[in-house]
Design a protein around this motif. Structure first.
Motif, PDB file in Angstrom:
ATOM      1  N   MET A   1      18.648   2.691  65.723  1.00  0.00           N
ATOM      2  CA  MET A   1      18.563   3.273  64.389  1.00  0.00           C
ATOM      3  C   MET A   1      19.942   3.370  63.738  1.00  0.00           C
ATOM      4  SD  MET A   1      15.342   3.715  64.362  1.00  0.00           S
ATOM      5  CE  MET A   1      15.106   4.619  62.836  1.00  0.00           C
ATOM      6  N   ILE A   2      20.000   3.106  62.438  1.00  0.00           N
ATOM      7  CA  ILE A   2      21.213   3.393  61.677  1.00  0.00           C
ATOM      8  C   ILE A   2      21.457   4.900  61.797  1.00  0.00           C
ATOM      9  CG2 ILE A   2      22.301   3.333  59.406  1.00  0.00           C
ATOM     10  CD1 ILE A   2      20.224   1.121  58.676  1.00  0.00           C
ATOM     11  N   GLY A   3      22.662   5.282  62.151  1.00  0.00           N
ATOM     12  CA  GLY A   3      22.924   6.704  62.296  1.00  0.00           C
ATOM     13  C   GLY A   3      23.847   7.044  63.443  1.00  0.00           C
ATOM     14  N   SER A   4      24.736   6.126  63.812  1.00  0.00           N
ATOM     15  CA  SER A   4      25.824   6.505  64.714  1.00  0.00           C
ATOM     16  C   SER A   4      26.788   7.393  63.946  1.00  0.00           C
ATOM     17  CB  SER A   4      26.563   5.259  65.212  1.00  0.00           C
ATOM     18  OG  SER A   4      27.246   4.626  64.128  1.00  0.00           O
ATOM     19  N   LEU A   5      27.663   8.061  64.674  1.00  0.00           N
ATOM     20  CA  LEU A   5      28.685   8.857  63.996  1.00  0.00           C
ATOM     21  C   LEU A   5      29.477   7.983  63.043  1.00  0.00           C
ATOM     22  CD1 LEU A   5      30.236  11.556  63.687  1.00  0.00           C
ATOM     23  CD2 LEU A   5      31.736  10.759  65.539  1.00  0.00           C
ATOM     24  N   GLU A   6      29.817   6.785  63.480  1.00  0.00           N
ATOM     25  CA  GLU A   6      30.608   5.873  62.648  1.00  0.00           C
ATOM     26  C   GLU A   6      29.838   5.487  61.381  1.00  0.00           C
ATOM     27  OE1 GLU A   6      32.056   6.156  66.599  1.00  0.00           O
ATOM     28  OE2 GLU A   6      30.063   5.519  65.934  1.00  0.00           O
ATOM     29  N   ASP A   7      28.530   5.252  61.511  1.00  0.00           N
ATOM     30  CA  ASP A   7      27.712   4.885  60.346  1.00  0.00           C
ATOM     31  C   ASP A   7      27.747   5.970  59.281  1.00  0.00           C
ATOM     32  OD1 ASP A   7      26.900   2.550  61.635  1.00  0.00           O
ATOM     33  OD2 ASP A   7      24.933   3.349  62.221  1.00  0.00           O
ATOM     34  N   VAL A   8      27.459   7.211  59.687  1.00  0.00           N
ATOM     35  CA  VAL A   8      27.352   8.275  58.683  1.00  0.00           C
ATOM     36  C   VAL A   8      28.711   8.622  58.094  1.00  0.00           C
ATOM     37  CG1 VAL A   8      25.220   9.167  59.697  1.00  0.00           C
ATOM     38  CG2 VAL A   8      27.410  10.185  60.356  1.00  0.00           C
ATOM     39  N   LEU A   9      29.768   8.464  58.876  1.00  0.00           N
ATOM     40  CA  LEU A   9      31.107   8.696  58.328  1.00  0.00           C
ATOM     41  C   LEU A   9      31.479   7.610  57.327  1.00  0.00           C
ATOM     42  CD1 LEU A   9      33.096   9.897  61.471  1.00  0.00           C
ATOM     43  CD2 LEU A   9      32.321  11.281  59.530  1.00  0.00           C
ATOM     44  N   GLN A  10      31.104   6.375  57.612  1.00  0.00           N
ATOM     45  CA  GLN A  10      31.394   5.290  56.668  1.00  0.00           C
ATOM     46  C   GLN A  10      30.649   5.501  55.354  1.00  0.00           C
ATOM     47  OE1 GLN A  10      30.643   1.311  58.156  1.00  0.00           O
ATOM     48  NE2 GLN A  10      31.160   0.359  56.201  1.00  0.00           N
ATOM     49  N   MET A  11      29.359   5.853  55.436  1.00  0.00           N
ATOM     50  CA  MET A  11      28.601   6.136  54.214  1.00  0.00           C
ATOM     51  C   MET A  11      29.253   7.247  53.412  1.00  0.00           C
ATOM     52  SD  MET A  11      24.567   5.981  55.323  1.00  0.00           S
ATOM     53  CE  MET A  11      24.461   5.720  57.089  1.00  0.00           C
TER      54      MET A  11
ATOM     55  N   GLN B   1      29.361  12.228  46.834  1.00  0.00           N
ATOM     56  CA  GLN B   1      28.166  13.078  46.894  1.00  0.00           C
ATOM     57  C   GLN B   1      27.383  12.847  48.192  1.00  0.00           C
ATOM     58  OE1 GLN B   1      26.513  13.376  42.858  1.00  0.00           O
ATOM     59  NE2 GLN B   1      24.585  14.102  43.703  1.00  0.00           N
ATOM     60  N   VAL B   2      28.012  12.219  49.190  1.00  0.00           N
ATOM     61  CA  VAL B   2      27.387  11.971  50.491  1.00  0.00           C
ATOM     62  C   VAL B   2      28.260  12.570  51.585  1.00  0.00           C
ATOM     63  CG1 VAL B   2      26.687  10.189  52.158  1.00  0.00           C
ATOM     64  CG2 VAL B   2      26.228   9.866  49.713  1.00  0.00           C
ATOM     65  N   GLN B   3      27.633  13.315  52.491  1.00  0.00           N
ATOM     66  CA  GLN B   3      28.294  13.890  53.657  1.00  0.00           C
ATOM     67  C   GLN B   3      27.312  13.800  54.830  1.00  0.00           C
ATOM     68  OE1 GLN B   3      31.640  15.964  53.752  1.00  0.00           O
ATOM     69  NE2 GLN B   3      31.782  14.297  52.269  1.00  0.00           N
ATOM     70  N   PRO B   4      27.788  13.766  56.075  1.00  0.00           N
ATOM     71  CA  PRO B   4      26.860  13.628  57.200  1.00  0.00           C
ATOM     72  C   PRO B   4      26.023  14.876  57.459  1.00  0.00           C
ATOM     73  CG  PRO B   4      29.086  12.920  57.816  1.00  0.00           C
ATOM     74  CD  PRO B   4      29.195  13.655  56.508  1.00  0.00           C
ATOM     75  N   CYS B   5      24.884  14.664  58.080  1.00  0.00           N
ATOM     76  CA  CYS B   5      24.186  15.714  58.807  1.00  0.00           C
ATOM     77  C   CYS B   5      24.425  15.418  60.283  1.00  0.00           C
ATOM     78  CB  CYS B   5      22.686  15.708  58.512  1.00  0.00           C
ATOM     79  SG  CYS B   5      21.734  16.807  59.599  1.00  0.00           S
ATOM     80  N   LEU B   6      25.144  16.300  60.940  1.00  0.00           N
ATOM     81  CA  LEU B   6      25.499  16.098  62.345  1.00  0.00           C
ATOM     82  C   LEU B   6      24.409  16.690  63.238  1.00  0.00           C
ATOM     83  CD1 LEU B   6      29.321  16.925  62.506  1.00  0.00           C
ATOM     84  CD2 LEU B   6      28.241  14.687  62.741  1.00  0.00           C
ATOM     85  N   ASP B   7      23.559  15.830  63.774  1.00  0.00           N
ATOM     86  CA  ASP B   7      22.590  16.282  64.770  1.00  0.00           C
ATOM     87  C   ASP B   7      23.231  16.041  66.137  1.00  0.00           C
ATOM     88  OD1 ASP B   7      20.468  16.427  66.680  1.00  0.00           O
ATOM     89  OD2 ASP B   7      19.031  16.245  65.027  1.00  0.00           O
ATOM     90  N   PHE B   8      23.761  17.112  66.719  1.00  0.00           N
ATOM     91  CA  PHE B   8      24.502  16.973  67.980  1.00  0.00           C
ATOM     92  C   PHE B   8      23.587  16.618  69.141  1.00  0.00           C
ATOM     93  CE2 PHE B   8      27.712  19.336  65.553  1.00  0.00           C
ATOM     94  CZ  PHE B   8      28.851  18.623  65.901  1.00  0.00           C
TER      95      PHE B   8
ATOM     96  N   GLU C   1      37.410  15.870  65.452  1.00  0.00           N
ATOM     97  CA  GLU C   1      38.680  15.282  65.020  1.00  0.00           C
ATOM     98  C   GLU C   1      38.447  13.979  64.262  1.00  0.00           C
ATOM     99  OE1 GLU C   1      40.674  15.142  68.746  1.00  0.00           O
ATOM    100  OE2 GLU C   1      40.953  17.318  68.820  1.00  0.00           O
ATOM    101  N   THR C   2      37.510  13.159  64.756  1.00  0.00           N
ATOM    102  CA  THR C   2      37.162  11.910  64.070  1.00  0.00           C
ATOM    103  C   THR C   2      36.591  12.204  62.689  1.00  0.00           C
ATOM    104  OG1 THR C   2      36.706  10.818  66.186  1.00  0.00           O
ATOM    105  CG2 THR C   2      35.737   9.827  64.217  1.00  0.00           C
TER     106      THR C   2
ATOM    107  N   GLY D   1      38.567  14.353  55.797  1.00  0.00           N
ATOM    108  CA  GLY D   1      39.502  15.406  55.424  1.00  0.00           C
ATOM    109  C   GLY D   1      39.234  16.704  56.162  1.00  0.00           C
ATOM    110  N   GLU D   2      40.286  17.448  56.419  1.00  0.00           N
ATOM    111  CA  GLU D   2      40.157  18.707  57.154  1.00  0.00           C
ATOM    112  C   GLU D   2      39.181  19.672  56.486  1.00  0.00           C
ATOM    113  OE1 GLU D   2      41.277  20.108  59.992  1.00  0.00           O
ATOM    114  OE2 GLU D   2      42.146  18.208  60.644  1.00  0.00           O
ATOM    115  N   GLU D   3      39.199  19.689  55.154  1.00  0.00           N
ATOM    116  CA  GLU D   3      38.344  20.653  54.445  1.00  0.00           C
ATOM    117  C   GLU D   3      36.861  20.369  54.674  1.00  0.00           C
ATOM    118  OE1 GLU D   3      38.765  17.127  51.856  1.00  0.00           O
ATOM    119  OE2 GLU D   3      40.169  18.332  53.039  1.00  0.00           O
ATOM    120  N   SER D   4      36.519  19.134  55.065  1.00  0.00           N
ATOM    121  CA  SER D   4      35.111  18.794  55.299  1.00  0.00           C
ATOM    122  C   SER D   4      34.526  19.583  56.470  1.00  0.00           C
ATOM    123  CB  SER D   4      34.956  17.293  55.562  1.00  0.00           C
ATOM    124  OG  SER D   4      35.555  16.924  56.798  1.00  0.00           O
ATOM    125  N   LEU D   5      35.376  20.040  57.377  1.00  0.00           N
ATOM    126  CA  LEU D   5      34.898  20.831  58.518  1.00  0.00           C
ATOM    127  C   LEU D   5      34.416  22.211  58.096  1.00  0.00           C
ATOM    128  CD1 LEU D   5      37.615  19.981  61.215  1.00  0.00           C
ATOM    129  CD2 LEU D   5      35.320  18.994  60.972  1.00  0.00           C
TER     130      LEU D   5
END
Length: 282
Positions: free
Chosen positions: A154-164, A170-177, A200-201, A207-211
């Motif tokens: 499925m599309i949805g690796s950490l790298e995929d959602v960060l690239q999007m 107006q796009v940010q990840p939903c992190l399902d750990f 960290e990735t 950006g730091e503020e995204s955390l």
């Protein structure tokens, strides 16, 4: 004040029949002592503007933060024939979610259909950009959140959602750990050091503020070498919640943590209590 709001994905199982529905779910979340709800519009968006106004009013009254889980049947890599239907599902979830007072719209990005991420991401990002442009033109101010997915097909690796998220406003990840843990398929992605590397990735990419505005899904999970099988109650799984919470705390993260286990509110409350026990001052 704890840095995270805790809640459920979908209506709490204990939601009374009256008022029931999403309005009843908002009030039930508040009565449980939770502070976030993700409206589970996972089969279809079947809601009127009038109902959306009632949901929004209930959320304002109770101080509950709202998001939406869009229908499962969205695929940014769909065929040209199928894409208009997928697109409309995402647009509808965002439009009616915005009317209901939701700030974030979570969705599953779709399938690679046997291709590599490099082969599909150009199409995926172009289509997502088009959706965002339409929503902006209609004055819909929400954050679209492609979710990290539990299967490598499925599309949805950490790298995929960060690239999007890096390439489309107006796009940010939903992190399902739990999904990230299951996607690895070998028991890894389940330790303090691994979660710190994820965070960290994330910060390097966005950006730091995204955390400070993380949107997290969490549950127990059963998996095989091919990835996710199904969600489990959190304490019946091997997921190391305390290691994750320690990483989030030490990295100074904030946002929402929404439970997707079969024991929705029971596990959401357990997560909130676990956080409070680990970090009594928030």
């Amino acid at each position: 004040m704890r840095p995270f709001r805790f809640g459920t994905v979908g209506s709490p199982l204990s939601t009374p029949k009256k008022p029931g529905g999403s309005v009843g779910a908002v009030y039930q979340i508040a009565s449980l002592g939770l502070s976030a709800l993700e409206l589970g519009w996972v089969q279809a968006v079947r809601v009127t503007p009038e109902t959306c106004a009632q949901i929004s009013a209930a959320a304002k009254e109770t101080g509950i933060a709202l998001s939406v889980h869009a229908p499962y049947f969205i695929n940014l890599n769909a065929s040209d024939e199928e894409w208009p239907k997928s697109r409309q599902r995402l647009i509808d979830a965002a439009f009616y979610g915005f009317l209901a007072g939701a700030t974030d719209i979570v969705f599953h990005p779709g399938s690679y259909f046997g291709e590599s991420a490099a082969q599909v991401m150009g199409k995926v990002i172009s289509r997502l950009q088009g959706c965002v442009e339409e929503l902006q033109a209609r004055g819909v101010r929400v954050t679209l959140r492609p979710e990290t997915m539990g299967k490598s097909a499925m599309i949805g690796s950490l790298e995929d959602v960060l690239q999007m998220s890096h390439e489309v406003p107006q796009v940010q990840p939903c992190l399902d750990f739990a999904h990230l843990h299951a996607r690895a398929g070998d028991g890894s992605m389940n330790s303090y050091d691994e979660w710190m590397r994820v965070l960290e990735t994330y910060a390097r990419a966005l950006g730091e503020e995204s955390l400070q505005r993380l949107h997290i899904h969490l549950s127990g999970i059963e998996y095989s070498t091919k990835g996710e099988r199904n969600h489990l109650p959190i304490q019946e799984s091997d997921f190391d919640v305390k290691a994750l919470f320690s990483a989030l705390h030490d990295r100074g993260c904030a946002g929402r943590i929404l439970c997707e286990s079969p024991n929705l509110e029971t596990d959401a409350l357990w997560m909130q209590e676990t956080w409070d026990a680990l970090f009594p001052m928030g």
